[in-house]
Structure formats: structure tokens, C-alpha cells
Write an enzyme that holds these catalytic residues in place. Structure first.
Site, PDB file in Angstrom:
ATOM      1  N   ASN A  68       0.808  -1.215   0.000  1.00 62.49           N
ATOM      2  CA  ASN A  68       0.000   0.000   0.000  1.00 62.49           C
ATOM      3  C   ASN A  68       0.846   1.272   0.000  1.00 62.49           C
ATOM      4  O   ASN A  68       0.359   2.335  -0.393  1.00 62.49           O
ATOM      5  CB  ASN A  68      -0.928  -0.002   1.219  1.00 62.49           C
ATOM      6  N   SER A 124      -4.151   2.426  -8.406  1.00 57.33           N
ATOM      7  CA  SER A 124      -4.884   3.682  -8.508  1.00 57.33           C
ATOM      8  C   SER A 124      -5.685   3.718  -9.797  1.00 57.33           C
ATOM      9  O   SER A 124      -5.301   3.101 -10.809  1.00 57.33           O
ATOM     10  CB  SER A 124      -3.904   4.866  -8.494  1.00 57.33           C
ATOM     11  N   TYR A 138       3.508   9.098 -11.438  1.00 58.86           N
ATOM     12  CA  TYR A 138       2.572   8.425 -10.538  1.00 58.86           C
ATOM     13  C   TYR A 138       1.683   7.462 -11.324  1.00 58.86           C
ATOM     14  O   TYR A 138       1.532   6.293 -10.960  1.00 58.86           O
ATOM     15  CB  TYR A 138       1.726   9.454  -9.791  1.00 58.86           C
ATOM     16  N   ALA A 139       1.097   7.958 -12.409  1.00 58.06           N
ATOM     17  CA  ALA A 139       0.231   7.106 -13.226  1.00 58.06           C
ATOM     18  C   ALA A 139       0.996   5.910 -13.770  1.00 58.06           C
ATOM     19  O   ALA A 139       0.505   4.776 -13.770  1.00 58.06           O
ATOM     20  CB  ALA A 139      -0.384   7.917 -14.363  1.00 58.06           C
ATOM     21  N   ALA A 140       2.211   6.151 -14.239  1.00 60.55           N
ATOM     22  CA  ALA A 140       3.014   5.062 -14.804  1.00 60.55           C
ATOM     23  C   ALA A 140       3.371   4.028 -13.742  1.00 60.55           C
ATOM     24  O   ALA A 140       3.355   2.817 -13.998  1.00 60.55           O
ATOM     25  CB  ALA A 140       4.285   5.628 -15.437  1.00 60.55           C
ATOM     26  N   SER A 141       3.674   4.483 -12.531  1.00 66.51           N
ATOM     27  CA  SER A 141       4.024   3.533 -11.462  1.00 66.51           C
ATOM     28  C   SER A 141       2.831   2.656 -11.104  1.00 66.51           C
ATOM     29  O   SER A 141       2.984   1.455 -10.855  1.00 66.51           O
ATOM     30  CB  SER A 141       4.534   4.284 -10.224  1.00 66.51           C
ATOM     31  N   LYS A 142       1.638   3.232 -11.104  1.00 65.50           N
ATOM     32  CA  LYS A 142       0.455   2.454 -10.748  1.00 65.50           C
ATOM     33  C   LYS A 142       0.030   1.531 -11.890  1.00 65.50           C
ATOM     34  O   LYS A 142      -0.473   0.417 -11.639  1.00 65.50           O
ATOM     35  CB  LYS A 142      -0.684   3.390 -10.334  1.00 65.50           C
TER      36      LYS A 142
END
Length: 232
Positions: A68, A124, A138-142
């Protein structure tokens, strides 16, 4: 007894998940600055150190891993190039690489002992919808976390190793409150048909279900919780 390692347990969604995983038959080790075992995932040595400490605290057996922990830090496009790259790499290291290392350690642990296990990755909505121009990373990591979850599910289901991903939209944590304020809360809320952001307890309900109750045939599932702001 089910032994559980939960990362990012100090606040927000993680603290809510920790609250749902108490009671008879459950032992939880949390990770965070305010609870459990401290580990800074910006340090490449931290995930393995956390795993080893948690394993020792749980008498050598972990049954469920819940990833998480994560950061949501702006990296605007007009930053100095090296600073932009540093922001990208920091987010990838904390959000994705640390989770991947823990998943690997968990799978190897279960394989060595010939036991089943469960992984729950908190990703996410951004994995599918994307995010702001300052949050590519952030988007790429999720998105990477979702793809990793599916790969684990496909690769190890026959060994009883199950993997699930949860994709919240905006959730009323301190992090979400700051972002809503900075982006104009009313405008963002207008994009959520439910009319409100999720409560941490709602995401925690899904995490507990995946960790303890979801039937094995659900492995590889991605559960959305975004108030219908993104419907796949």
C-alpha cells in the site's frame, strides 16, 4: 493463524486496512514512520530489510503481503531536466520497484515452503485514466503495479499464489485533501457521479476481502473504487 505484512500502515488507506485486519487468527506487521517497522523505500536496501524484519517478527512465516505504501509528488514538466528525472525515479522506486521486490521475496518464500500465499497491491485509478501533467510518473508507477499483479496471478496461480489489485480513485486521506484543494475541489467532485470521494474504510474493506476471503478464481482481478469516475 494468518500472518500479514502491510506497507504504508501509518495513515490514510493503510491505517484503515490495518484496522480491518485485527482479531483472532490474524497477526499483522505494519510498515511506516508512525507504526510498525520503519523503512524508507527511497533506499534500495529498504524493501529487503523490511521483509527480513517482518519475517522475524512473524516467526518466519508471512501468508499475505499488502503493498500500500506510495508517494504522490508533483514533478512539473518545466523543472530542470535532472530534477524531473530524479522525481520520476524516486516515485518509481517507492511506488513500483519496492513493491516488486516485496512481491518477489513473498513468492520465493512461499515457493521454498510449498505453501500458498496472497498478494494485494493498492494501485490507482490513474493506472487506467492517467493523471495530471505533473504526475506522469505516478500514473506510470500504478499502471506498472497493475501489470505486475496480473503477471503474478498468471504465473503462479497453479502454486496457490494469488494476486489482486485495487484501484481507488480519490480517497479522503491527507494526500487527497491537499490535491483536491490544489486542483479545485468542486470541479473534481463534479467528475465523480457518486458525488464524493471514497472513504479509506471502503478501500480497506476491499483489501481485507482480497487478503482473506476472495475465491481463488478471482486471482488477477482488478477492483475499481472510484465512484464511477472511470468505468472500464
Amino acid at each position: 493463524m494468518t500472518n500479514i505484512l502491510l506497507t504504508g500502515s501509518s495513515r490514510g488507506i493503510g491505517a484503515a486496512i490495518a484496522q480491518t485486519l485485527t482479531g483472532d487468527g490474524l497477526r499483522l506487521v505494519g510498515h511506516g514512520t508512525q507504526s510498525g517497522i520503519s523503512a524508507d523505500f527511497a533506499d534500495p536496501a529498504a524493501p529487503r530489510a523490511l521483509w527480513e524484519k517482518a519475517l522475524a517478527a512473524l516467526d518466519g512465516r508471512i501468508d499475505v503481503l499488502i503493498n500500500n505504501a506510495g508517494v504522490f509528488e508533483a514533478t512539473p514538466l518545466d523543472l530542470d531536466h535532472d530534477d524531473w528525472v530524479a522525481g520520476w525515479e524516486r516515485t518509481m522506486r517507492i511506488n513500483l520497484t519496492a513493491s516488486a521486490e516485496l512481491c518477489r521475496l513473498a513468492i520465493r518464500h512461499w515457493q521454498a515452503e510449498g505453501r500458498p500465499g496472497r498478494i494485494v497491491n493498492v494501485a490507482s485509478r490513474a493506472a487506467y485514466r492517467g493523471d495530471s501533467p505533473a504526475h506522469w510518473h505516478y500514473a506510470a508507477s500504478k499502471a506498472g503495479m497493475v501489470a505486475m499483479t496480473k503477471s503474478i496471478a498468471r504465473g503462479y496461480a497453479a502454486q496457490g499464489i494469488l494476486a489482486f489489485a485495487i484501484c481507488p480513485g480519490f480517497t479522503m486521506t491527507g494526500m487527497a485533501e491537499e490535491y483536491l484543494a490544489s486542483r479545485g475541489g468542486d470541479k473534481l467532485l463534479a467528475d465523480i457521479p457518486l458525488g464524493r470521494v471514497a472513504a479509506p474504510e471502503e478501500i480497506a474493506t476491499l483489501a481485507r476481502f482480497c487478503a482473506l476471503e476472495a475465491p481463488p478464481s478471482m486471482t488477477g482481478a482488478v477492483l475499481d473504487a472510484n465512484g464511477a469516475s472511470y468505468v472500464r
